[in-house]
Design an enzyme around this catalytic site. Sequence first.
Site, PDB file in Angstrom:
ATOM      1  N   HIS A   1       0.583  -1.312   7.483  1.00 19.48           N
ATOM      2  CA  HIS A   1      -0.703  -0.657   8.188  1.00 19.48           C
ATOM      3  C   HIS A   1      -0.766  -1.210   9.743  1.00 19.48           C
ATOM      4  O   HIS A   1      -1.084  -0.760  10.549  1.00 19.48           O
ATOM      5  CB  HIS A   1      -2.034  -1.241   7.438  1.00 19.48           C
TER       6      HIS A   1
ATOM      7  N   ASP B   1      11.710  -2.512  -7.535  1.00 21.37           N
ATOM      8  CA  ASP B   1      12.850  -1.795  -8.276  1.00 21.37           C
ATOM      9  C   ASP B   1      12.744  -0.247  -7.664  1.00 21.37           C
ATOM     10  O   ASP B   1      11.865   0.149  -6.985  1.00 21.37           O
ATOM     11  CB  ASP B   1      13.005  -1.892  -9.594  1.00 21.37           C
TER      12      ASP B   1
ATOM     13  N   HIS C   1       5.698   1.687  -3.219  1.00 21.17           N
ATOM     14  CA  HIS C   1       4.729   1.631  -4.157  1.00 21.17           C
ATOM     15  C   HIS C   1       5.245   1.332  -5.539  1.00 21.17           C
ATOM     16  O   HIS C   1       4.549   1.637  -6.476  1.00 21.17           O
ATOM     17  CB  HIS C   1       4.102   3.223  -4.167  1.00 21.17           C
ATOM     18  N   THR C   2       6.534   0.838  -5.509  1.00 26.47           N
ATOM     19  CA  THR C   2       6.929   0.318  -6.567  1.00 26.47           C
ATOM     20  C   THR C   2       6.253  -1.084  -6.935  1.00 26.47           C
ATOM     21  O   THR C   2       6.093  -1.547  -8.095  1.00 26.47           O
ATOM     22  CB  THR C   2       8.506  -0.238  -6.624  1.00 26.47           C
TER      23      THR C   2
HETATM   24  C1  HEM Z   1       3.636   7.766   2.706  1.00 21.41           C
HETATM   25  C2  HEM Z   1       2.334   7.670   2.821  1.00 21.41           C
HETATM   26  C3  HEM Z   1       1.298   6.428   2.262  1.00 21.41           C
HETATM   27  C4  HEM Z   1       0.175   6.646   1.687  1.00 21.41           C
HETATM   28  C5  HEM Z   1      -0.728   7.795   1.936  1.00 21.41           C
HETATM   29  C6  HEM Z   1      -0.379   5.440   1.298  1.00 21.41           C
HETATM   30  C7  HEM Z   1      -1.542   5.157   0.567  1.00 21.41           C
HETATM   31  C8  HEM Z   1      -1.761   4.248  -0.116  1.00 21.41           C
HETATM   32  C9  HEM Z   1      -3.005   4.045  -1.045  1.00 21.41           C
HETATM   33  C10 HEM Z   1      -4.195   4.985  -1.116  1.00 21.41           C
HETATM   34  C11 HEM Z   1      -3.008   2.947  -1.542  1.00 21.41           C
HETATM   35  C12 HEM Z   1      -4.052   2.297  -2.344  1.00 21.41           C
HETATM   36  C13 HEM Z   1      -4.894   1.157  -1.844  1.00 21.41           C
HETATM   37  C14 HEM Z   1      -5.845   0.471  -2.619  1.00 21.41           C
HETATM   38  O1  HEM Z   1      -6.613   1.391  -3.229  1.00 21.41           O
HETATM   39  O2  HEM Z   1      -5.858  -0.760  -2.700  1.00 21.41           O
HETATM   40  C15 HEM Z   1      -1.696   2.158  -1.315  1.00 21.41           C
HETATM   41  C16 HEM Z   1      -1.090   0.889  -1.629  1.00 21.41           C
HETATM   42  C17 HEM Z   1       0.004   0.503  -1.358  1.00 21.41           C
HETATM   43  N1  HEM Z   1       0.808   0.776  -0.287  1.00 21.41           N
HETATM   44 FE1  HEM Z   1       0.727   2.718   0.400  1.00 21.41          FE
HETATM   45  N2  HEM Z   1       0.753   4.723   1.185  1.00 21.41           N
HETATM   46  C18 HEM Z   1       1.843   5.074   2.063  1.00 21.41           C
HETATM   47  C19 HEM Z   1       3.005   4.634   2.371  1.00 21.41           C
HETATM   48  C20 HEM Z   1       3.361   3.239   2.322  1.00 21.41           C
HETATM   49  C21 HEM Z   1       4.401   2.526   2.889  1.00 21.41           C
HETATM   50  C22 HEM Z   1       5.337   3.009   3.839  1.00 21.41           C
HETATM   51  C23 HEM Z   1       4.290   1.170   2.415  1.00 21.41           C
HETATM   52  C24 HEM Z   1       5.052  -0.089   2.758  1.00 21.41           C
HETATM   53  C25 HEM Z   1       6.209   0.015   3.566  1.00 21.41           C
HETATM   54  C26 HEM Z   1       3.115   1.081   1.661  1.00 21.41           C
HETATM   55  C27 HEM Z   1       2.685   0.022   0.650  1.00 21.41           C
HETATM   56  C28 HEM Z   1       1.989  -0.077  -0.173  1.00 21.41           C
HETATM   57  C29 HEM Z   1       1.668  -1.149  -1.232  1.00 21.41           C
HETATM   58  C30 HEM Z   1       2.452  -2.206  -1.279  1.00 21.41           C
HETATM   59  C31 HEM Z   1       0.647  -0.931  -1.890  1.00 21.41           C
HETATM   60  C32 HEM Z   1      -0.407  -1.703  -2.797  1.00 21.41           C
HETATM   61  C33 HEM Z   1      -1.364  -2.459  -2.417  1.00 21.41           C
HETATM   62  C34 HEM Z   1      -2.074  -3.442  -3.352  1.00 21.41           C
HETATM   63  O3  HEM Z   1      -1.627  -3.605  -4.503  1.00 21.41           O
HETATM   64  O4  HEM Z   1      -3.001  -4.138  -2.950  1.00 21.41           O
HETATM   65  N3  HEM Z   1       2.659   2.456   1.221  1.00 21.41           N
HETATM   66  N4  HEM Z   1      -0.839   2.968  -0.562  1.00 21.41           N
END
Ligand code: HEM
Length: 249
Positions: free
Chosen positions: A38, A181, A157-158
């Site tokens: 972010h 993974d 999102h793993t």
């Molecule tokens: C491809 C477009 C992406 C979208 C639309 C997206 C959207 C989201 C959303 C909606 C969540 C849930 C947030 C919550 O309710 O706590 C999430 C979680 C997460 N995203 Fe993404 N994401 C994207 C790409 C990425 C990328 C590129 C990364 C890292 C390089 C990433 C890492 C994460 C991680 C690790 C979580 C889990 C966070 C937690 O457990 O609190 N995401 N993402």
Amino acid sequence: MAAVNNEYLKEIEGARCDLSDLINRKNCAPIMLRLAFHDAGNFDAKTKTGGANGSIRFPVELANPANNGIKVALDFCDEVKNKHPTVTFADLYQLAGVVAVEVTGGPNIDFVPGRTDSTIPDAVRLPNPNGGSEHLRENFYRMGLSDKDIVALSGSHTLGRAHKERSGFEGPFTKEPLKFDNSYFRELLKGETEGLLKLPSDKALVEDHEFKKYVQRYAKCEETFFKEYAESHKKMSELGFTTKKCCCH
Ligand code: HEM
């Protein structure tokens, strides 16, 4: 660019150890990785604005609904910043992302220090979870990233889960949300799975022919995923950051 001398490199190594310790203790790898994305992910390659510059620490940027939940990770990083005050916020957030992947079993990612902190907030230009493949392409192409980067990075999102009070979505993406993974891709190919969440933007990766080729490739071979993930993550962590090897250019 922040001055990277031996003193600074020593502080970076100290911060790396402290981050590793903190992430293990708090089990906070997912939100630290999300923080790294972010801060970097609002880069615009045309105007060269945004990127991995620490601007997410500014309240007005943090308050954007797309950044709900990130404050927890910023507070964790502040603990490390207090011990290593010369390390820039921009370096710290990206180092946190790299360490989060490594301590959960993912690949080692090459980390180059020297990012400068922005003194102003960035415009928030992050992908929307309700978006389809066209939206994902628009968003990541703006950053200068490719289809392969989109799919590899989505493999993040793993780790972790969605929280109703943060994004409106609820649940983990994989069965072991603290293990890095290739299970995200294997789950995607299975379709709907009881108890696991697939965002519309995740589903877009199997609905789009070009994206699906990478999903299949990564589901089939974790080694390939790790190698290509590490390359894409490095690119993400360096959005808007150029290392100057020499002062005469
Ligand atoms: C491809 C477009 C992406 C979208 C639309 C997206 C959207 C989201 C959303 C909606 C969540 C849930 C947030 C919550 O309710 O706590 C999430 C979680 C997460 N995203 Fe993404 N994401 C994207 C790409 C990425 C990328 C590129 C990364 C890292 C390089 C990433 C890492 C994460 C991680 C690790 C979580 C889990 C966070 C937690 O457990 O609190 N995401 N993402």
